[in-house]
Motif scaffolding. Sequence first.
Motif, mmCIF file in Angstrom:
data_model
loop_
_atom_site.group_PDB
_atom_site.id
_atom_site.type_symbol
_atom_site.label_atom_id
_atom_site.label_comp_id
_atom_site.label_asym_id
_atom_site.label_seq_id
_atom_site.Cartn_x
_atom_site.Cartn_y
_atom_site.Cartn_z
ATOM 1 N N ARG A 18 0.813 -1.213 0.000
ATOM 2 C CA ARG A 18 0.000 0.000 0.000
ATOM 3 C C ARG A 18 0.849 1.267 0.000
ATOM 4 N N VAL A 19 2.136 1.127 0.280
ATOM 5 C CA VAL A 19 3.021 2.281 0.307
ATOM 6 C C VAL A 19 3.912 2.315 -0.926
ATOM 7 N N TRP A 20 4.347 1.148 -1.364
ATOM 8 C CA TRP A 20 5.218 1.042 -2.532
ATOM 9 C C TRP A 20 4.454 0.447 -3.700
ATOM 10 N N THR A 21 4.893 0.797 -4.917
ATOM 11 C CA THR A 21 4.416 0.126 -6.126
ATOM 12 C C THR A 21 5.550 -0.734 -6.659
ATOM 13 N N TYR A 22 5.242 -1.990 -6.929
ATOM 14 C CA TYR A 22 6.244 -2.917 -7.465
ATOM 15 C C TYR A 22 5.828 -3.359 -8.865
ATOM 16 N N ILE A 23 6.718 -3.206 -9.822
ATOM 17 C CA ILE A 23 6.515 -3.696 -11.184
ATOM 18 C C ILE A 23 7.740 -4.535 -11.539
ATOM 19 N N TRP A 42 14.870 -0.315 -11.623
ATOM 20 C CA TRP A 42 14.891 1.092 -11.227
ATOM 21 C C TRP A 42 14.129 1.317 -9.927
ATOM 22 N N LEU A 43 14.563 2.329 -9.198
ATOM 23 C CA LEU A 43 13.852 2.798 -8.010
ATOM 24 C C LEU A 43 13.489 4.263 -8.229
ATOM 25 N N PHE A 44 12.214 4.592 -8.144
ATOM 26 C CA PHE A 44 11.759 5.965 -8.320
ATOM 27 C C PHE A 44 11.183 6.494 -7.013
ATOM 28 N N GLY A 45 11.536 7.718 -6.682
ATOM 29 C CA GLY A 45 10.992 8.370 -5.502
ATOM 30 C C GLY A 45 11.339 9.840 -5.538
ATOM 31 N N HIS A 46 10.610 10.622 -4.777
ATOM 32 C CA HIS A 46 10.834 12.060 -4.728
ATOM 33 C C HIS A 46 11.809 12.386 -3.596
ATOM 34 N N SER A 47 12.733 13.285 -3.843
ATOM 35 C CA SER A 47 13.652 13.696 -2.775
ATOM 36 C C SER A 47 12.995 14.801 -1.951
ATOM 37 N N GLY A 48 13.560 15.061 -0.779
ATOM 38 C CA GLY A 48 13.089 16.197 0.003
ATOM 39 C C GLY A 48 12.317 15.868 1.250
ATOM 40 N N TYR A 49 12.069 14.577 1.545
ATOM 41 C CA TYR A 49 11.267 14.254 2.726
ATOM 42 C C TYR A 49 11.915 14.737 4.015
ATOM 43 N N PHE A 50 13.180 14.369 4.209
ATOM 44 C CA PHE A 50 13.812 14.736 5.469
ATOM 45 C C PHE A 50 14.200 16.201 5.495
ATOM 46 N N GLY A 51 14.201 16.845 4.332
ATOM 47 C CA GLY A 51 14.440 18.280 4.293
ATOM 48 C C GLY A 51 13.338 19.059 4.971
ATOM 49 N N ILE A 52 12.145 18.459 5.125
ATOM 50 C CA ILE A 52 11.044 19.198 5.741
ATOM 51 C C ILE A 52 11.012 18.999 7.249
ATOM 52 N N VAL A 93 9.295 0.591 -7.311
ATOM 53 C CA VAL A 93 10.371 -0.279 -7.779
ATOM 54 C C VAL A 93 9.912 -0.830 -9.125
ATOM 55 N N VAL A 94 10.574 -0.387 -10.188
ATOM 56 C CA VAL A 94 10.148 -0.715 -11.547
ATOM 57 C C VAL A 94 11.293 -1.432 -12.246
ATOM 58 N N GLY A 95 11.159 -2.735 -12.421
ATOM 59 C CA GLY A 95 12.275 -3.499 -12.983
ATOM 60 C C GLY A 95 13.490 -3.336 -12.090
ATOM 61 N N ARG A 124 -0.699 2.278 -17.788
ATOM 62 C CA ARG A 124 -0.698 2.351 -16.321
ATOM 63 C C ARG A 124 -0.093 3.676 -15.890
ATOM 64 N N MET A 125 -0.723 4.312 -14.914
ATOM 65 C CA MET A 125 -0.221 5.573 -14.365
ATOM 66 C C MET A 125 0.043 5.374 -12.877
ATOM 67 N N VAL A 126 1.297 5.582 -12.461
ATOM 68 C CA VAL A 126 1.706 5.438 -11.072
ATOM 69 C C VAL A 126 1.979 6.832 -10.514
ATOM 70 N N LEU A 127 1.305 7.191 -9.431
ATOM 71 C CA LEU A 127 1.464 8.507 -8.818
ATOM 72 C C LEU A 127 2.186 8.365 -7.487
ATOM 73 N N LEU A 128 3.281 9.115 -7.334
ATOM 74 C CA LEU A 128 4.068 9.087 -6.107
ATOM 75 C C LEU A 128 3.919 10.405 -5.356
ATOM 76 N N ILE A 129 4.142 10.358 -4.065
ATOM 77 C CA ILE A 129 4.025 11.555 -3.241
ATOM 78 C C ILE A 129 5.314 12.369 -3.314
ATOM 79 N N GLY A 130 5.151 13.695 -3.313
ATOM 80 C CA GLY A 130 6.292 14.605 -3.246
ATOM 81 C C GLY A 130 6.355 15.265 -1.886
ATOM 82 N N ASN A 131 7.407 16.004 -1.639
ATOM 83 C CA ASN A 131 7.535 16.631 -0.319
ATOM 84 C C ASN A 131 6.454 17.691 -0.079
#
Length: 212
Positions: free
Chosen positions: A18-23, A187-197, A183-185, A111-118
């Motif tokens: 529910r938190v990660w998308t795996y392909i 590759w790992l995709f994610g937005h930077s900036g979480y700990f910056g906040i 996690v796509v093949g 398929r459209m995968v939406l990730l959270i940003g900071n």
Amino acid sequence: SESPSSLQCIDSGFGEPRVWTYITPTELEQFQHMYVMSDFHGRLQTTMALLKATGLFVDTKTEGVLKWRSDSAANNSLIIVIGDFINGGNESIEVVRLFEELRKTAPAHHRMVLLIGNHEAQLLAGFTNRFANPEMKKSLSQRSVRNWLGLSDLEQGNEVTLNNLVSAPNFKSFTDSLRLGAVVGRWLFGHSGYFGISTALASESGKTAAVC
């Protein structure tokens, strides 16, 4: 594995589907194209132009709304959007509406995968002082936007709090769909900036919670 020092970390259930998308690599082979994009920051026209450049979307009769091309079945495509839909331009809610409708109406071969940003993380964590009220007021002056949010019963020009916004059903459906990473093949995709906040905002607001 350690929480940020002196900050209480909200448990996001790392590693759960529910938190990660795996392909998997095998699943990835079904797609002929992969598009990766991010940081729209409330700029609707730029967002629409970028999406249309993929060749997968066309305009509709409704301003600010796109639809999937009906003749795109031969080009199975994966679209990964890496967060920061909001906060910057004058049309944050319109950008959210666009992606929520495209996510809901994606054909079976795309398929459209939406990730959270900071910026989405900041909003959901309650750090609302970082959000520009003028842009939200501009968006909420549009009747179609208010109707989509379910806030049409509020008089034109009424103050709408960010709590009203995040609890609106369609907006909540959008934020609930956002994943931390993909996690796509290989590759790992994610937005930077979480700990910056974390430290700056916790200090500024008096809150001790950090978004992981």
